[in-house]
Design a protein around this motif. Structure first.
Motif, PDB file in Angstrom:
ATOM      1  N   ARG A  81       0.797  -1.229   0.000  1.00 43.48           N
ATOM      2  CA  ARG A  81       0.000   0.000   0.000  1.00 43.48           C
ATOM      3  C   ARG A  81       0.827   1.275   0.000  1.00 43.48           C
ATOM      4  NH1 ARG A  81      -5.676   0.369   0.302  1.00 43.48           N
ATOM      5  NH2 ARG A  81      -5.152   2.313   1.273  1.00 43.48           N
ATOM      6  N   ARG A  82       1.995   1.255   0.634  1.00 50.20           N
ATOM      7  CA  ARG A  82       2.796   2.475   0.749  1.00 50.20           C
ATOM      8  C   ARG A  82       4.256   2.200   0.420  1.00 50.20           C
ATOM      9  NH1 ARG A  82       1.073   5.859   6.056  1.00 50.20           N
ATOM     10  NH2 ARG A  82       2.779   7.118   5.289  1.00 50.20           N
ATOM     11  N   ASP A  83       4.903   3.242  -0.125  1.00 50.99           N
ATOM     12  CA  ASP A  83       6.336   3.164  -0.390  1.00 50.99           C
ATOM     13  C   ASP A  83       7.100   3.268   0.916  1.00 50.99           C
ATOM     14  OD1 ASP A  83       5.822   3.087  -3.086  1.00 50.99           O
ATOM     15  OD2 ASP A  83       6.248   5.207  -3.417  1.00 50.99           O
ATOM     16  N   LEU A  84       8.240   2.650   0.956  1.00 47.20           N
ATOM     17  CA  LEU A  84       9.085   2.679   2.147  1.00 47.20           C
ATOM     18  C   LEU A  84       9.543   4.088   2.485  1.00 47.20           C
ATOM     19  CD1 LEU A  84      10.814   1.348   4.343  1.00 47.20           C
ATOM     20  CD2 LEU A  84      12.540   0.923   2.596  1.00 47.20           C
ATOM     21  N   ASP A  85       9.944   4.861   1.475  1.00 45.29           N
ATOM     22  CA  ASP A  85      10.550   6.172   1.743  1.00 45.29           C
ATOM     23  C   ASP A  85       9.549   7.323   1.834  1.00 45.29           C
ATOM     24  OD1 ASP A  85       9.878   6.130  -0.931  1.00 45.29           O
ATOM     25  OD2 ASP A  85      11.767   6.992  -1.606  1.00 45.29           O
ATOM     26  N   GLY A  86       8.257   7.078   1.643  1.00 47.12           N
ATOM     27  CA  GLY A  86       7.268   8.158   1.648  1.00 47.12           C
ATOM     28  C   GLY A  86       7.145   8.888   2.975  1.00 47.12           C
ATOM     29  N   GLY A  87       7.397   8.224   4.083  1.00 49.75           N
ATOM     30  CA  GLY A  87       7.269   8.858   5.391  1.00 49.75           C
ATOM     31  C   GLY A  87       8.592   9.295   5.991  1.00 49.75           C
ATOM     32  N   LEU A  88       9.687   9.043   5.283  1.00 45.50           N
ATOM     33  CA  LEU A  88      11.009   9.343   5.844  1.00 45.50           C
ATOM     34  C   LEU A  88      11.191  10.823   6.157  1.00 45.50           C
ATOM     35  CD1 LEU A  88      13.961   8.843   6.615  1.00 45.50           C
ATOM     36  CD2 LEU A  88      14.510   8.972   4.175  1.00 45.50           C
ATOM     37  N   LYS A  89      10.989  11.686   5.187  1.00 50.78           N
ATOM     38  CA  LYS A  89      11.331  13.106   5.361  1.00 50.78           C
ATOM     39  C   LYS A  89      10.516  13.760   6.469  1.00 50.78           C
ATOM     40  CE  LYS A  89      13.568  16.832   4.409  1.00 50.78           C
ATOM     41  NZ  LYS A  89      14.772  17.027   5.203  1.00 50.78           N
ATOM     42  N   ILE A  90       9.204  13.534   6.482  1.00 45.01           N
ATOM     43  CA  ILE A  90       8.394  14.171   7.520  1.00 45.01           C
ATOM     44  C   ILE A  90       8.735  13.608   8.897  1.00 45.01           C
ATOM     45  CG2 ILE A  90       6.380  12.661   7.312  1.00 45.01           C
ATOM     46  CD1 ILE A  90       4.679  15.245   7.777  1.00 45.01           C
ATOM     47  N   ALA A  91       9.045  12.311   8.975  1.00 45.19           N
ATOM     48  CA  ALA A  91       9.428  11.717  10.257  1.00 45.19           C
ATOM     49  C   ALA A  91      10.758  12.286  10.736  1.00 45.19           C
ATOM     50  CB  ALA A  91       9.505  10.199  10.128  1.00 45.19           C
ATOM     51  N   GLN A  92      11.727  12.373   9.836  1.00 45.11           N
ATOM     52  CA  GLN A  92      13.040  12.922  10.198  1.00 45.11           C
ATOM     53  C   GLN A  92      12.911  14.387  10.597  1.00 45.11           C
ATOM     54  OE1 GLN A  92      16.137  12.297   7.282  1.00 45.11           O
ATOM     55  NE2 GLN A  92      17.359  13.966   8.088  1.00 45.11           N
ATOM     56  N   ASP A  93      12.175  15.165   9.822  1.00 39.77           N
ATOM     57  CA  ASP A  93      11.981  16.582  10.149  1.00 39.77           C
ATOM     58  C   ASP A  93      11.313  16.752  11.509  1.00 39.77           C
ATOM     59  OD1 ASP A  93      13.125  17.358   7.769  1.00 39.77           O
ATOM     60  OD2 ASP A  93      11.228  17.872   6.786  1.00 39.77           O
ATOM     61  N   ALA A  94      10.253  15.994  11.752  1.00 41.42           N
ATOM     62  CA  ALA A  94       9.517  16.124  13.008  1.00 41.42           C
ATOM     63  C   ALA A  94      10.392  15.767  14.207  1.00 41.42           C
ATOM     64  CB  ALA A  94       8.273  15.241  12.976  1.00 41.42           C
ATOM     65  N   LEU A  95      11.130  14.684  14.081  1.00 39.76           N
ATOM     66  CA  LEU A  95      11.995  14.239  15.175  1.00 39.76           C
ATOM     67  C   LEU A  95      13.106  15.251  15.445  1.00 39.76           C
ATOM     68  CD1 LEU A  95      12.374  11.868  17.090  1.00 39.76           C
ATOM     69  CD2 LEU A  95      13.833  10.809  15.369  1.00 39.76           C
ATOM     70  N   CYS A  96      13.751  15.716  14.387  1.00 42.97           N
ATOM     71  CA  CYS A  96      14.847  16.672  14.550  1.00 42.97           C
ATOM     72  C   CYS A  96      14.347  18.013  15.080  1.00 42.97           C
ATOM     73  CB  CYS A  96      15.601  16.848  13.236  1.00 42.97           C
ATOM     74  SG  CYS A  96      16.600  15.391  12.818  1.00 42.97           S
ATOM     75  N   GLU A  97      13.220  18.488  14.580  1.00 43.58           N
ATOM     76  CA  GLU A  97      12.653  19.742  15.084  1.00 43.58           C
ATOM     77  C   GLU A  97      12.290  19.624  16.555  1.00 43.58           C
ATOM     78  OE1 GLU A  97       9.395  21.085  12.622  1.00 43.58           O
ATOM     79  OE2 GLU A  97      10.640  20.977  10.815  1.00 43.58           O
ATOM     80  N   ALA A  98      11.734  18.492  16.963  1.00 40.39           N
ATOM     81  CA  ALA A  98      11.352  18.289  18.362  1.00 40.39           C
ATOM     82  C   ALA A  98      12.559  18.340  19.292  1.00 40.39           C
ATOM     83  CB  ALA A  98      10.619  16.965  18.522  1.00 40.39           C
ATOM     84  N   LEU A  99      13.717  17.922  18.793  1.00 38.96           N
ATOM     85  CA  LEU A  99      14.941  17.922  19.600  1.00 38.96           C
ATOM     86  C   LEU A  99      15.778  19.188  19.407  1.00 38.96           C
ATOM     87  CD1 LEU A  99      15.984  14.214  19.036  1.00 38.96           C
ATOM     88  CD2 LEU A  99      15.343  15.247  21.230  1.00 38.96           C
ATOM     89  N   GLY A 100      15.365  20.060  18.476  1.00 37.56           N
ATOM     90  CA  GLY A 100      16.164  21.250  18.181  1.00 37.56           C
ATOM     91  C   GLY A 100      17.444  20.894  17.455  1.00 37.56           C
ATOM     92  N   VAL A 101      17.392  19.852  16.628  1.00 39.83           N
ATOM     93  CA  VAL A 101      18.563  19.332  15.925  1.00 39.83           C
ATOM     94  C   VAL A 101      18.472  19.696  14.445  1.00 39.83           C
ATOM     95  CG1 VAL A 101      19.687  17.186  15.189  1.00 39.83           C
ATOM     96  CG2 VAL A 101      18.842  17.409  17.519  1.00 39.83           C
TER      97      VAL A 101
END
Length: 166
Positions: A81-101
């Motif tokens: 149903r979904r591509d492997l890399d479709g959620g990568l960027k938003i997940a990475q951005d959200a995690l890094c923003e939450a940590l101030g990284v």
């Protein structure tokens, strides 16, 4: 995934991010993060703050001042149903923003896709790398670690403001 966390490792279980087709909307001719995308990022911030409260021995600066490895395992209802890399960027951005990284500190990414029809989710591990474990140069070149970029301390300010409102 709820065992004690080493000081240089953040481990979370999160809901799946919105699909790539639902991450952005066009408003007055501009591409902007959709409501679903904003909600996902807000949820990640809450989960990171809860994790930091649970592990007070972890210093956020460790993630802000070291190169990082990001490991994400997506558990989808179906493998097709979904591509492997479709959620990568938003997940990475959200995690890094939450940590101030700054997400340019992520120098290694491991992605995998699994099927769990009953509990779709995303398991995330962010690991701060030691200087001895990082080699960014090609073979035969000098093996010094490039200097890290200057980090902004936006995380501490955001966390203080949230605590004051409570």
């Amino acid at each position: 995934m709820d065992e004690p966390s080493p000081v240089g490792e953040l481990v979370l279980v999160l809901p799946l991010p919105p699909s790539i087709n639902h991450q952005y909307a066009t408003v007055q001719g501009r591409r902007v993060l959709s409501r679903a995308g904003r909600e996902f990022k807000r949820l990640v911030v809450e989960e990171v703050e809860n994790w930091l409260d649970k592990y007070p021995q972890v210093d956020v600066a460790l993630f802000q001042h070291h190169y990082l490895t990001l490991t994400i395992t997506f558990f989808f209802r179906s493998a097709l149903r979904r591509d492997l890399d479709g959620g990568l960027k938003i997940a990475q951005d959200a995690l890094c923003e939450a940590l101030g990284v700054n997400d340019n500190l992520v120098i290694e990414i491991h992605l995998s896709k699994r099927v769990d029809r009953y509990s779709p989710r995303m398991e995330v591990q962010l690991t701060a790398l030691t200087a001895t474990s990082v080699t960014l140069e090609a073979e035969g070149e000098a093996h010094s670690i490039p200097p890290l970029p200057v980090q902004l301390d936006s995380r501490a300010k955001r966390r203080r403001r949230r605590k004051q409102r409570s």
